[in-house]
Design a protein around this motif. Structure first.
Motif, PDB file in Angstrom:
ATOM      1  N   SER A   1       0.815  -1.222   0.000  1.00  9.27           N
ATOM      2  CA  SER A   1       0.000   0.000   0.000  1.00  9.27           C
ATOM      3  C   SER A   1       0.845   1.266   0.000  1.00  9.27           C
ATOM      4  N   ARG A   2       2.113   1.185   0.461  1.00  3.29           N
ATOM      5  CA  ARG A   2       2.979   2.365   0.464  1.00  3.29           C
ATOM      6  C   ARG A   2       3.879   2.408  -0.779  1.00  3.29           C
ATOM      7  N   ILE A   3       4.229   1.241  -1.300  1.00  2.00           N
ATOM      8  CA  ILE A   3       5.183   1.190  -2.411  1.00  2.00           C
ATOM      9  C   ILE A   3       4.535   1.622  -3.730  1.00  2.00           C
ATOM     10  N   VAL A   4       3.390   1.037  -4.063  1.00  5.11           N
ATOM     11  CA  VAL A   4       2.795   1.254  -5.394  1.00  5.11           C
ATOM     12  C   VAL A   4       2.461   2.728  -5.631  1.00  5.11           C
ATOM     13  N   PRO A   5       1.782   3.426  -4.711  1.00  3.91           N
ATOM     14  CA  PRO A   5       1.521   4.851  -4.978  1.00  3.91           C
ATOM     15  C   PRO A   5       2.786   5.687  -5.028  1.00  3.91           C
ATOM     16  N   CYS A   6       3.820   5.293  -4.272  1.00  4.89           N
ATOM     17  CA  CYS A   6       5.074   6.045  -4.307  1.00  4.89           C
ATOM     18  C   CYS A   6       5.772   5.878  -5.654  1.00  4.89           C
ATOM     19  N   VAL A   7       5.814   4.635  -6.151  1.00  6.85           N
ATOM     20  CA  VAL A   7       6.424   4.382  -7.461  1.00  6.85           C
ATOM     21  C   VAL A   7       5.707   5.173  -8.546  1.00  6.85           C
ATOM     22  N   ARG A   8       4.395   5.169  -8.477  1.00  3.02           N
ATOM     23  CA  ARG A   8       3.617   5.924  -9.473  1.00  3.02           C
ATOM     24  C   ARG A   8       3.892   7.419  -9.358  1.00  3.02           C
ATOM     25  N   ASP A   9       3.999   7.914  -8.116  1.00  3.54           N
ATOM     26  CA  ASP A   9       4.184   9.343  -7.869  1.00  3.54           C
ATOM     27  C   ASP A   9       5.524   9.849  -8.391  1.00  3.54           C
ATOM     28  N   ILE A  10       6.570   9.028  -8.332  1.00  5.15           N
ATOM     29  CA  ILE A  10       7.891   9.503  -8.758  1.00  5.15           C
ATOM     30  C   ILE A  10       8.097   9.377 -10.263  1.00  5.15           C
ATOM     31  N   GLY A  11       7.093   8.836 -10.969  1.00  5.14           N
ATOM     32  CA  GLY A  11       7.163   8.833 -12.431  1.00  5.14           C
ATOM     33  C   GLY A  11       7.566   7.514 -13.048  1.00  5.14           C
ATOM     34  N   LEU A  12       7.544   6.422 -12.272  1.00  7.71           N
ATOM     35  CA  LEU A  12       7.826   5.087 -12.817  1.00  7.71           C
ATOM     36  C   LEU A  12       6.499   4.345 -12.932  1.00  7.71           C
TER      37      LEU A  12
END
Length: 372
Positions: free
Chosen positions: A295-306
């Motif tokens: 739940s913390r990894i996927v939105p972070c990856v999306r947010d940084i542009g990957l």
């Protein structure tokens, strides 16, 4: 007592030496900096705390149920193995399970400390060096706290999990300065944050609840730091460079997912590794646990542009794609609030107890004076 005396089985060479490449970068620009990062650096300084004092180490912990682990959380629950166990065997399994889980937290925090120090060395911008220096101190404190909990309250340690060690090694061996951010701040710490939160929100044991809440308050800043730095940098990269980072994320996420099986624990109870892995895969509770941990990894990856097509397919395969819509800022704000609320409740209770003691002492003194 030496840690070696507490390991379930020997960790091998007491030193793990990871060959590193890359450059140490100095900058002679001391004036300019990004306001958001400098504000985060100031917050990192303001929020420093002492694990010896802020945590109530006098609290009792049952080493055979240190986390209040429900039966359903143990992968052999409901199987013939579970049915054959005595109450003492099940208590020992809970102890091993908690020891394994917190040992991986401990090893991950040491890895985070080393990665934060690497960022200080290699990142080109002074504002990022400043913040990473505060994070290095934070991670040292976290390793100290988890180590103390395992030594003093559980009395058992597990060696580092192979998959966690593999991702740490890949992160540290890469010469590109952004990879410690990506491997540690996004993947390892993102998954750890979700694991910490799930235990923090379900345990009825006050000492681990304190530890997890206060560590998470720090980690919320660390993930914010990684997001800021990588979002700025990845906006400048070519499609080919972004695909390389996405491949790293895909491999790292599969490693992190497989790290959570805990087969090492079941092997100590006579269950072969292949069967232990299968039991973990079949456990409905652990399937849900693994999904929620992203739940913390996927939105972070999306947010940084990957967020390329192959990365999205990998998340669909893991069953965590929908996690990309999570509000990461809200989750981080909640982490901060929970720690502050816990502090307020503890200090209010302590103040009430002191007030009561004073009132009782005054009343006792008054009674003795009247008797005289």
């Amino acid at each position: 007592m030496s840690s070696n005396d507490l390991y379930v089985h020997g960790p091998g060479d007491p030193l793990w030496k990871v060959p590193s490449t890359g450059q140490a970068r100095f900058t002679w620009e001391y004036d300019d900096g990004r306001d958001r990062l400098l504000a985060l650096y100031q917050k990192g300084k303001d929020k420093q705390w002492d694990g010896q004092r802020r945590i109530d180490w006098e609290l009792e912990v049952d080493p055979y149920d240190p986390l209040g682990t429900p039966d359903e959380a143990l992968s052999i629950h409901g199987t013939p193995y579970w049915d054959k166990m005595s109450a003492a065997d099940r208590a020992e399994l809970r102890r091993h399970s908690a020891s394994w889980q917190f040992s991986q937290f401990l090893h991950g925090e040491q890895g985070a400390m080393v990665c934060a120090a690497r960022i200080v060395e290699s990142v080109p911008d002074l504002d990022a060096k400043f913040y990473s220096a505060t994070q290095t101190m934070d991670e040292a404190r976290h390793a100290e706290i988890y180590g103390r909990f395992l030594h003093e309250k559980v009395g058992m340690l597990y060696p580092v999990n192979d998959n966690l060690q593999a991702l740490l090694g890949d992160t540290l061996r890469d010469s590109r300065w952004d990879m410690p951010y990506l491997g540690m701040q996004v993947l390892i710490e993102g998954l750890a944050l979700a694991a910490f939160g799930m235990i923090r929100d379900t345990t009825d044991k006050p000492l681990p609840q304190q530890i997890l809440a206060y560590v998470m308050q720090d980690e919320a800043r660390h993930v914010a730091f990684g997001r800021m730095a990588l979002r700025d940098y990845y906006g400048q990269l070519s499609d080919a460079e972004l695909r390389e980072r996405e491949e790293f994320v895909i491999e790292g996420c599969y490693l992190m997912r497989d790290r959570l099986k805990g087969a090492e624990v079941l092997e100590n109870f006579g269950i072969p590794r292949a069967e232990a892995d299968a039991l973990s895969e079949q456990s409905e509770y652990l399937q849900l646990f693994r999904r929620l941990l992203f739940s913390r990894i996927v939105p972070c990856v999306r947010d940084i542009g990957l967020w390329g097509e192959r990365l999205q397919r990998a998340y669909v395969d893991m069953g965590v794609f929908e996690m990309g819509d999570q509000n990461l800022d809200l989750l981080m704000a909640q982490d901060e609030e929970i720690a502050e609320k816990l502090d307020a409740e503890r200090f209010a209770a302590e103040e009430a107890a002191r007030t009561k003691e004073v009132a009782e002492a005054i009343a006792e003194g008054a009674a003795e004076g009247a008797a005289d």
